[in-house]
Motif scaffolding. Structure first.
Motif, PDB file in Angstrom:
ATOM      1  N   ILE A  12      11.682  47.543  84.417  1.00  0.00           N
ATOM      2  CA  ILE A  12      13.078  47.095  84.460  1.00  0.00           C
ATOM      3  C   ILE A  12      13.554  46.947  85.901  1.00  0.00           C
ATOM      4  CG2 ILE A  12      15.453  47.776  83.923  1.00  0.00           C
ATOM      5  CD1 ILE A  12      14.371  49.061  81.389  1.00  0.00           C
ATOM      6  N   GLY A  13      13.170  47.849  86.783  1.00  0.00           N
ATOM      7  CA  GLY A  13      13.704  47.914  88.140  1.00  0.00           C
ATOM      8  C   GLY A  13      13.319  46.758  89.036  1.00  0.00           C
ATOM      9  N   ILE A  14      12.059  46.321  88.973  1.00  0.00           N
ATOM     10  CA  ILE A  14      11.611  45.259  89.878  1.00  0.00           C
ATOM     11  C   ILE A  14      12.330  43.937  89.594  1.00  0.00           C
ATOM     12  CG2 ILE A  14       9.607  43.873  90.565  1.00  0.00           C
ATOM     13  CD1 ILE A  14       7.957  46.487  90.296  1.00  0.00           C
ATOM     14  N   PRO A  15      12.388  43.465  88.337  1.00  0.00           N
ATOM     15  CA  PRO A  15      13.165  42.229  88.105  1.00  0.00           C
ATOM     16  C   PRO A  15      14.666  42.415  88.389  1.00  0.00           C
ATOM     17  CG  PRO A  15      11.751  42.682  86.221  1.00  0.00           C
ATOM     18  CD  PRO A  15      11.679  43.859  87.128  1.00  0.00           C
ATOM     19  N   THR A  16      15.180  43.615  88.137  1.00  0.00           N
ATOM     20  CA  THR A  16      16.598  43.876  88.413  1.00  0.00           C
ATOM     21  C   THR A  16      16.887  43.749  89.906  1.00  0.00           C
ATOM     22  OG1 THR A  16      16.719  45.352  86.511  1.00  0.00           O
ATOM     23  CG2 THR A  16      18.466  45.553  88.131  1.00  0.00           C
ATOM     24  N   PHE A  17      15.957  44.212  90.740  1.00  0.00           N
ATOM     25  CA  PHE A  17      16.138  44.114  92.194  1.00  0.00           C
ATOM     26  C   PHE A  17      16.251  42.650  92.625  1.00  0.00           C
ATOM     27  CE2 PHE A  17      14.238  44.028  96.528  1.00  0.00           C
ATOM     28  CZ  PHE A  17      15.258  44.708  97.182  1.00  0.00           C
ATOM     29  N   PHE A  18      15.400  41.789  92.066  1.00  0.00           N
ATOM     30  CA  PHE A  18      15.463  40.372  92.425  1.00  0.00           C
ATOM     31  C   PHE A  18      16.757  39.722  91.912  1.00  0.00           C
ATOM     32  CE2 PHE A  18      10.731  40.861  92.600  1.00  0.00           C
ATOM     33  CZ  PHE A  18      10.639  40.698  93.973  1.00  0.00           C
ATOM     34  N   VAL A  19      17.212  40.124  90.747  1.00  0.00           N
ATOM     35  CA  VAL A  19      18.477  39.592  90.218  1.00  0.00           C
ATOM     36  C   VAL A  19      19.644  40.034  91.099  1.00  0.00           C
ATOM     37  CG1 VAL A  19      20.098  39.735  88.280  1.00  0.00           C
ATOM     38  CG2 VAL A  19      17.670  39.363  87.844  1.00  0.00           C
ATOM     39  N   VAL A  20      19.649  41.315  91.526  1.00  0.00           N
ATOM     40  CA  VAL A  20      20.722  41.822  92.388  1.00  0.00           C
ATOM     41  C   VAL A  20      20.717  41.083  93.723  1.00  0.00           C
ATOM     42  CG1 VAL A  20      21.498  43.843  93.690  1.00  0.00           C
ATOM     43  CG2 VAL A  20      20.929  44.062  91.281  1.00  0.00           C
ATOM     44  N   LEU A  21      19.537  40.850  94.305  1.00  0.00           N
ATOM     45  CA  LEU A  21      19.472  40.094  95.556  1.00  0.00           C
ATOM     46  C   LEU A  21      19.973  38.661  95.366  1.00  0.00           C
ATOM     47  CD1 LEU A  21      16.086  41.208  97.174  1.00  0.00           C
ATOM     48  CD2 LEU A  21      18.399  41.858  97.826  1.00  0.00           C
ATOM     49  N   GLY A  22      19.637  38.055  94.233  1.00  0.00           N
ATOM     50  CA  GLY A  22      20.129  36.708  93.952  1.00  0.00           C
ATOM     51  C   GLY A  22      21.652  36.671  93.814  1.00  0.00           C
ATOM     52  N   VAL A  23      22.223  37.678  93.169  1.00  0.00           N
ATOM     53  CA  VAL A  23      23.685  37.743  93.032  1.00  0.00           C
ATOM     54  C   VAL A  23      24.331  37.945  94.402  1.00  0.00           C
ATOM     55  CG1 VAL A  23      25.573  39.155  92.096  1.00  0.00           C
ATOM     56  CG2 VAL A  23      23.658  38.506  90.629  1.00  0.00           C
ATOM     57  N   GLU A  24      23.707  38.746  95.252  1.00  0.00           N
ATOM     58  CA  GLU A  24      24.249  38.940  96.611  1.00  0.00           C
ATOM     59  C   GLU A  24      24.263  37.622  97.382  1.00  0.00           C
ATOM     60  OE1 GLU A  24      21.976  41.932  98.591  1.00  0.00           O
ATOM     61  OE2 GLU A  24      23.099  43.567  97.660  1.00  0.00           O
ATOM     62  N   ARG A  25      23.193  36.841  97.281  1.00  0.00           N
ATOM     63  CA  ARG A  25      23.151  35.563  97.980  1.00  0.00           C
ATOM     64  C   ARG A  25      24.177  34.599  97.406  1.00  0.00           C
ATOM     65  NH1 ARG A  25      21.252  38.873  99.761  1.00  0.00           N
ATOM     66  NH2 ARG A  25      19.246  39.307 100.631  1.00  0.00           N
ATOM     67  N   TRP A  26      24.322  34.614  96.084  1.00  0.00           N
ATOM     68  CA  TRP A  26      25.297  33.753  95.423  1.00  0.00           C
ATOM     69  C   TRP A  26      26.724  34.115  95.850  1.00  0.00           C
ATOM     70  CZ3 TRP A  26      28.980  34.922  91.545  1.00  0.00           C
ATOM     71  CH2 TRP A  26      29.587  33.796  90.965  1.00  0.00           C
ATOM     72  N   ALA A  27      26.959  35.417  96.080  1.00  0.00           N
ATOM     73  CA  ALA A  27      28.288  35.872  96.509  1.00  0.00           C
ATOM     74  C   ALA A  27      28.537  35.562  97.983  1.00  0.00           C
ATOM     75  CB  ALA A  27      28.435  37.366  96.258  1.00  0.00           C
ATOM     76  N   GLY A  28      27.508  35.151  98.710  1.00  0.00           N
ATOM     77  CA  GLY A  28      27.696  34.757 100.098  1.00  0.00           C
ATOM     78  C   GLY A  28      27.290  35.810 101.119  1.00  0.00           C
ATOM     79  N   TRP A  29      26.654  36.888 100.684  1.00  0.00           N
ATOM     80  CA  TRP A  29      26.188  37.902 101.632  1.00  0.00           C
ATOM     81  C   TRP A  29      24.916  37.383 102.293  1.00  0.00           C
ATOM     82  CZ3 TRP A  29      26.455  43.314  98.886  1.00  0.00           C
ATOM     83  CH2 TRP A  29      27.767  43.559  98.509  1.00  0.00           C
ATOM     84  N   SER A  30      24.828  37.582 103.602  1.00  0.00           N
ATOM     85  CA  SER A  30      23.631  37.139 104.305  1.00  0.00           C
ATOM     86  C   SER A  30      22.511  38.158 104.100  1.00  0.00           C
ATOM     87  CB  SER A  30      23.925  36.961 105.788  1.00  0.00           C
ATOM     88  OG  SER A  30      24.297  38.214 106.341  1.00  0.00           O
ATOM     89  N   PHE A  31      21.272  37.688 104.288  1.00  0.00           N
ATOM     90  CA  PHE A  31      20.127  38.585 104.129  1.00  0.00           C
ATOM     91  C   PHE A  31      19.999  39.443 105.384  1.00  0.00           C
ATOM     92  CE2 PHE A  31      15.601  39.628 104.297  1.00  0.00           C
ATOM     93  CZ  PHE A  31      15.463  40.195 103.047  1.00  0.00           C
TER      94      PHE A  31
END
Length: 178
Positions: A35-54
């Motif tokens: 569960i955790g590994i795909p969740t991490f990628f989804v959370v990173l995608g949501v952060e990018r969508w929200a406009g947070w820089s990497f």
């Protein structure tokens, strides 16, 4: 006498401690990794969508959010309720038909209301009108407009129509006895 169940056998979690000779300092079940590994990628995608820089801090906050979400989800999963059962239950819950809480129809509109040119008569006058077959007693019907003149003025008398006749039945003669 006390009967012991075999729950302890099933409570043993399939835990991966890390690679051999380099174990992790925490215990994580295989389901948590799943569960955790795909969740991490989804959370990173949501952060990018929200406009947070990497960057370091955005990734750290994503990691913390992933741990929180994973712990929340794995709290629902146990040896009695495996991941497949929880996913199937969530899918059925989302696709179950619901009772309608809103009424059918749209906004109220006066588009289908019939409007008459004449004002309706009160009930006592309506009865009298139908009894006398010609309107109110003593009332004179209005004169129709005169025909177009051809030169000489003519006196035209008003044309009155007779009282309405009762309808005759044109249907089945066997029904006439009703």
């Amino acid at each position: 006498m006390r009967i012991r169940t075999d729950d302890e056998v099933y409570r043993v979690d399939a835990v991966w401690l890390g690679p051999p000779k380099a174990t992790f300092p925490w215990r994580a079940r295989y389901v948590a990794w799943l569960i955790g590994i795909p969740t991490f990628f989804v959370v990173l995608g949501v952060e990018r969508w929200a406009g947070w820089s990497f960057g370091f801090f955005s990734t750290a906050w994503g990691f913390i959010a992933t741990i929180a979400i994973t712990r929340l989800l794995t709290a629902k999963i146990s040896h009695e309720r495996p991941l497949g059962t929880v996913v199937a239950m969530a899918g059925r819950e989302l696709n179950t038909p619901r009772a309608r809480t809103t009424g059918t129809g749209g906004a109220v509109s006066a588009s289908r209301v019939r409007v008459r040119a004449e004002r309706p008569l009160p009930k006592h006058r309506r009865r009298r009108q139908y009894q006398h077959h010609g309107g109110l007693p003593g009332a004179v019907p209005p004169m129709p407009p005169p025909p177009p003149s051809t030169g000489a003025p003519r006196a035209t008398a008003p044309v009155y129509q007779g009282a309405p006749r009762a309808r005759r039945s044109r249907g089945n003669p066997a029904r006439a006895g009703r």
